[in-house]
Design a protein around this motif. Structure first.
Motif, PDB file in Angstrom:
ATOM      1  N   ILE A  32       0.795  -1.374  -0.139  1.00  0.00           N
ATOM      2  CA  ILE A  32      -0.040  -0.118  -0.090  1.00  0.00           C
ATOM      3  C   ILE A  32       1.218   1.249   0.010  1.00  0.00           C
ATOM      4  N   ARG A  33       1.026   1.794  -1.277  1.00  0.00           N
ATOM      5  CA  ARG A  33       2.061   3.087  -1.152  1.00  0.00           C
ATOM      6  C   ARG A  33       1.318   4.297  -0.562  1.00  0.00           C
ATOM      7  N   SER A  34       0.136   4.497  -0.471  1.00  0.00           N
ATOM      8  CA  SER A  34      -0.535   5.764   0.109  1.00  0.00           C
ATOM      9  C   SER A  34      -1.855   5.196   0.633  1.00  0.00           C
ATOM     10  N   LEU A  35      -2.237   5.935   1.681  1.00  0.00           N
ATOM     11  CA  LEU A  35      -3.726   6.002   2.327  1.00  0.00           C
ATOM     12  C   LEU A  35      -4.270   7.280   2.388  1.00  0.00           C
ATOM     13  N   ARG A  36      -5.008   7.829   1.761  1.00  0.00           N
ATOM     14  CA  ARG A  36      -5.552   9.216   1.732  1.00  0.00           C
ATOM     15  C   ARG A  36      -6.740   9.286   2.525  1.00  0.00           C
ATOM     16  N   ASP A  37      -6.974   9.970   3.602  1.00  0.00           N
ATOM     17  CA  ASP A  37      -8.225  10.236   4.293  1.00  0.00           C
ATOM     18  C   ASP A  37      -8.928  11.161   3.544  1.00  0.00           C
ATOM     19  N   LEU A  38     -10.002  10.894   2.949  1.00  0.00           N
ATOM     20  CA  LEU A  38     -11.002  11.832   2.067  1.00  0.00           C
ATOM     21  C   LEU A  38     -11.655  13.043   2.890  1.00  0.00           C
ATOM     22  N   LYS A  39     -11.493  12.665   4.281  1.00  0.00           N
ATOM     23  CA  LYS A  39     -12.192  13.896   5.149  1.00  0.00           C
ATOM     24  C   LYS A  39     -11.134  14.634   5.443  1.00  0.00           C
ATOM     25  N   ALA A  40      -9.990  14.303   5.913  1.00  0.00           N
ATOM     26  CA  ALA A  40      -8.963  15.147   6.158  1.00  0.00           C
ATOM     27  C   ALA A  40      -8.204  15.944   4.821  1.00  0.00           C
ATOM     28  N   GLN A  41      -8.058  15.141   3.636  1.00  0.00           N
ATOM     29  CA  GLN A  41      -7.368  15.726   2.701  1.00  0.00           C
ATOM     30  C   GLN A  41      -8.504  15.636   1.445  1.00  0.00           C
ATOM     31  N   PRO A  42      -9.626  16.466   1.272  1.00  0.00           N
ATOM     32  CA  PRO A  42     -10.491  16.377   0.207  1.00  0.00           C
ATOM     33  C   PRO A  42     -10.042  16.354  -1.000  1.00  0.00           C
ATOM     34  N   LEU A  84     -22.936  14.566 -10.518  1.00  0.00           N
ATOM     35  CA  LEU A  84     -22.477  13.544  -9.539  1.00  0.00           C
ATOM     36  C   LEU A  84     -21.073  13.979  -9.191  1.00  0.00           C
ATOM     37  N   LEU A  85     -20.275  14.205 -10.163  1.00  0.00           N
ATOM     38  CA  LEU A  85     -18.637  14.854  -9.913  1.00  0.00           C
ATOM     39  C   LEU A  85     -18.797  16.190  -8.915  1.00  0.00           C
ATOM     40  N   ARG A  86     -19.463  17.230  -9.124  1.00  0.00           N
ATOM     41  CA  ARG A  86     -19.320  18.162  -8.558  1.00  0.00           C
ATOM     42  C   ARG A  86     -19.919  17.822  -6.945  1.00  0.00           C
ATOM     43  N   LEU A  87     -21.003  17.011  -6.644  1.00  0.00           N
ATOM     44  CA  LEU A  87     -21.334  16.552  -5.424  1.00  0.00           C
ATOM     45  C   LEU A  87     -20.349  15.764  -4.639  1.00  0.00           C
ATOM     46  N   MET A  88     -19.769  14.978  -5.166  1.00  0.00           N
ATOM     47  CA  MET A  88     -18.345  14.112  -4.639  1.00  0.00           C
ATOM     48  C   MET A  88     -17.048  15.173  -4.589  1.00  0.00           C
ATOM     49  N   THR A  89     -17.090  16.165  -5.026  1.00  0.00           N
ATOM     50  CA  THR A  89     -15.945  17.194  -4.849  1.00  0.00           C
ATOM     51  C   THR A  89     -16.609  17.907  -3.562  1.00  0.00           C
ATOM     52  N   GLU A  90     -17.632  18.239  -3.385  1.00  0.00           N
ATOM     53  CA  GLU A  90     -17.938  19.164  -2.450  1.00  0.00           C
ATOM     54  C   GLU A  90     -18.301  18.275  -1.209  1.00  0.00           C
ATOM     55  N   GLU A  91     -18.745  17.103  -1.311  1.00  0.00           N
ATOM     56  CA  GLU A  91     -19.039  16.330  -0.013  1.00  0.00           C
ATOM     57  C   GLU A  91     -18.196  14.811  -0.100  1.00  0.00           C
ATOM     58  N   TYR A  92     -17.323  14.627   0.720  1.00  0.00           N
ATOM     59  CA  TYR A  92     -16.502  13.244   0.556  1.00  0.00           C
ATOM     60  C   TYR A  92     -17.700  12.230   0.717  1.00  0.00           C
ATOM     61  N   THR A  93     -18.507  12.270   1.509  1.00  0.00           N
ATOM     62  CA  THR A  93     -19.439  11.228   1.862  1.00  0.00           C
ATOM     63  C   THR A  93     -20.159  10.461   0.752  1.00  0.00           C
ATOM     64  N   PHE A  94     -20.187  11.354  -0.463  1.00  0.00           N
ATOM     65  CA  PHE A  94     -20.792  10.859  -1.637  1.00  0.00           C
ATOM     66  C   PHE A  94     -19.910   9.788  -2.384  1.00  0.00           C
ATOM     67  N   ILE A  95     -18.685   9.802  -1.910  1.00  0.00           N
ATOM     68  CA  ILE A  95     -17.596   8.599  -2.731  1.00  0.00           C
ATOM     69  C   ILE A  95     -17.854   7.491  -1.799  1.00  0.00           C
ATOM     70  N   THR A  96     -17.839   6.593  -2.820  1.00  0.00           N
ATOM     71  CA  THR A  96     -18.080   5.201  -2.437  1.00  0.00           C
ATOM     72  C   THR A  96     -16.769   4.557  -1.889  1.00  0.00           C
TER      73      THR A  96
END
Length: 121
Positions: A32-42, A84-96
């Motif tokens: 695992i090269r990297s782990l990116r926290d979607l909340k901390a690093q949008p 969909l792309l805009r919503l996922m950019t604005e709100e990380y919870t929309f990303i599966t």
């Protein structure tokens, strides 16, 4: 898979599904090269677009299970790929989650079968 290849994981550290996916990968000996926290690093819009392309489209990356999906009345709307792309950019919870990227391909959500196919193929 060579050591240099490895995978990049986009996740939430406290998400049990994400933890299971990382454990599964480590159990298979996957680097695992990297782990990116979607909340901390949008993610930036371009990053969301790139992930959507790698998983097979915005529909595949977008999570309709997010609490805000119903709260915002999105289930009653017809959403375009750009919406969909805009919503996922604005709100990380929309990303599966998690999103596991290997080279130019990725999978969203935890499925041992899909993860294995991603890292083996």
């Amino acid at each position: 898979m060579s050591e240099a290849e490895g995978v990049d994981v986009y996740w939430l550290p406290h998400c049990s599904t994400c933890q299971k996916a990382v454990e599964h990968l480590r159990g298979k000996g996957v680097t695992i090269r990297s782990l990116r926290d979607l909340k901390a690093q949008p993610l930036e819009h371009a990053e969301v677009e790139d992930l959507a392309r790698k998983v097979g489209g915005a529909e595949t990356l977008f999570s309709k299970r997010a609490m805000k999906y119903r709260k915002m009345g999105l289930h009653e709307q017809t959403l375009s790929e750009e919406d969909l792309l805009r919503l996922m950019t604005e709100e990380y919870t929309f990303i599966t989650r998690p999103v596991v990227v290997h080279g130019d391909k990725a999978t969203a959500g935890f499925s041992a079968k899909r993860l294995d196919a991603l890292v083996e193929g």
